[in-house]
Design a protein around this motif. Structure first.
Motif, mmCIF file in Angstrom:
data_model
loop_
_atom_site.group_PDB
_atom_site.id
_atom_site.type_symbol
_atom_site.label_atom_id
_atom_site.label_comp_id
_atom_site.label_asym_id
_atom_site.label_seq_id
_atom_site.Cartn_x
_atom_site.Cartn_y
_atom_site.Cartn_z
ATOM 1 N N THR A 261 -9.749 21.856 -32.827
ATOM 2 C CA THR A 261 -8.860 22.660 -31.968
ATOM 3 C C THR A 261 -7.434 22.124 -32.026
ATOM 4 O O THR A 261 -6.471 22.900 -32.166
ATOM 5 N N ALA A 262 -7.285 20.796 -31.918
ATOM 6 C CA ALA A 262 -5.949 20.193 -31.975
ATOM 7 C C ALA A 262 -5.300 20.437 -33.329
ATOM 8 O O ALA A 262 -4.092 20.713 -33.417
ATOM 9 N N ILE B 188 -4.770 17.136 -26.431
ATOM 10 C CA ILE B 188 -6.122 17.356 -26.961
ATOM 11 C C ILE B 188 -6.531 16.186 -27.856
ATOM 12 O O ILE B 188 -7.696 15.790 -27.892
ATOM 13 N N ALA C 141 -7.900 13.418 -25.641
ATOM 14 C CA ALA C 141 -9.277 13.728 -25.226
ATOM 15 C C ALA C 141 -10.257 13.483 -26.376
ATOM 16 O O ALA C 141 -11.337 12.927 -26.177
ATOM 17 N N ALA C 142 -9.861 13.893 -27.601
ATOM 18 C CA ALA C 142 -10.723 13.665 -28.757
ATOM 19 C C ALA C 142 -10.900 12.179 -29.028
ATOM 20 O O ALA C 142 -11.992 11.729 -29.391
ATOM 21 N N SER D 129 -9.265 11.668 -34.865
ATOM 22 C CA SER D 129 -8.728 11.781 -33.507
ATOM 23 C C SER D 129 -7.335 11.169 -33.409
ATOM 24 O O SER D 129 -6.446 11.728 -32.750
ATOM 25 N N THR E 159 -4.885 13.651 -35.144
ATOM 26 C CA THR E 159 -4.574 14.833 -34.341
ATOM 27 C C THR E 159 -3.772 14.467 -33.095
ATOM 28 O O THR E 159 -2.941 15.260 -32.640
ATOM 29 N N LEU F 60 -12.858 19.137 -30.433
ATOM 30 C CA LEU F 60 -11.500 18.881 -29.937
ATOM 31 C C LEU F 60 -10.532 18.600 -31.086
ATOM 32 O O LEU F 60 -9.378 19.048 -31.069
ATOM 33 N N ASN F 61 -10.994 17.849 -32.094
ATOM 34 C CA ASN F 61 -10.132 17.565 -33.248
ATOM 35 C C ASN F 61 -9.804 18.833 -34.019
ATOM 36 O O ASN F 61 -8.653 19.041 -34.432
ATOM 37 N N CYS G 296 -1.524 17.711 -31.702
ATOM 38 C CA CYS G 296 -1.453 18.078 -30.287
ATOM 39 C C CYS G 296 -1.851 16.864 -29.471
ATOM 40 O O CYS G 296 -3.032 16.496 -29.433
#
Length: 170
Positions: free
Chosen positions: A147-148, A111, A114-115, A100, A103, A144-145, A108
């Motif tokens: 995706t980022a 995101i 959030a992660a 997290s 990323t 989320l990770n 990003c």
């Protein structure tokens, strides 16, 4: 203009100034005891305990509730307090904290933040022993990770393609 207080006050005068060196000069005695009157302190209500026991009071017979068979008052037993603690999980869910942070800083930022929040929530759920919540937050942090990271890789590929295209044209 009139004075707010009369000269002849029914209250005693203020005590002398306190001198910590000379304690023998202070002779302060408490006021005498006065029985409460009907119109005075207490407003006519009884203060303290009654002097005469009440008439027709109920005393339990031996063997009834509150008394043991020998006629003595029943003993009161106090139970000790119960403390409930939760134990950490034997096999905690992965929290993806390092992933997290990576990323968030390199791929990003929104995101990644959030992660990171879900990674910390996973760690907290693991510490209190809540397996279902730990699984849910761990899975969300992983998604989320990923995706980022995918967004970061796409931006990097587009940036490299743009640099090559600009250099190839010039």
């Amino acid at each position: 203009m009139s004075k707010p207080y009369p000269d002849a006050s029914p209250y005693p005068t203020a005590p002398a100034a306190w001198d910590p060196e000379n304690k023998s000069s202070v002779n302060i005695t408490p006021p005498p005891y006065q029985e409460p009157s009907a119109g005075g302190f207490g407003g006519g209500y009884q203060t303290g305990y009654p002097t005469v026991p009440p008439q027709n009071s109920y005393t339990p017979e031996p063997g009834q509730y509150g008394m043991n068979p020998m006629g003595h008052p029943a003993a009161v037993t106090v139970q000790p307090g119960v403390y409930i603690t939760q134990v950490q999980l034997a096999h905690p869910e992965p929290e993806y904290l390092g992933y997290s942070i990576f990323t968030m800083l390199c791929c990003c930022l929104p995101i990644g933040i959030a992660a990171l929040i879900y990674s910390i929530s996973t760690r907290d759920a693991n510490n209190i022993g809540n397996l279902d919540l730990a699984r849910k937050h761990s899975r969300t942090a992983r998604v989320l990770n990923h995706t980022a990271l995918g967004i970061g890789i796409c931006i990097l590929v587009i940036w490299i393609g743009a640099v090559i295209a600009i250099n190839f044209i010039h």
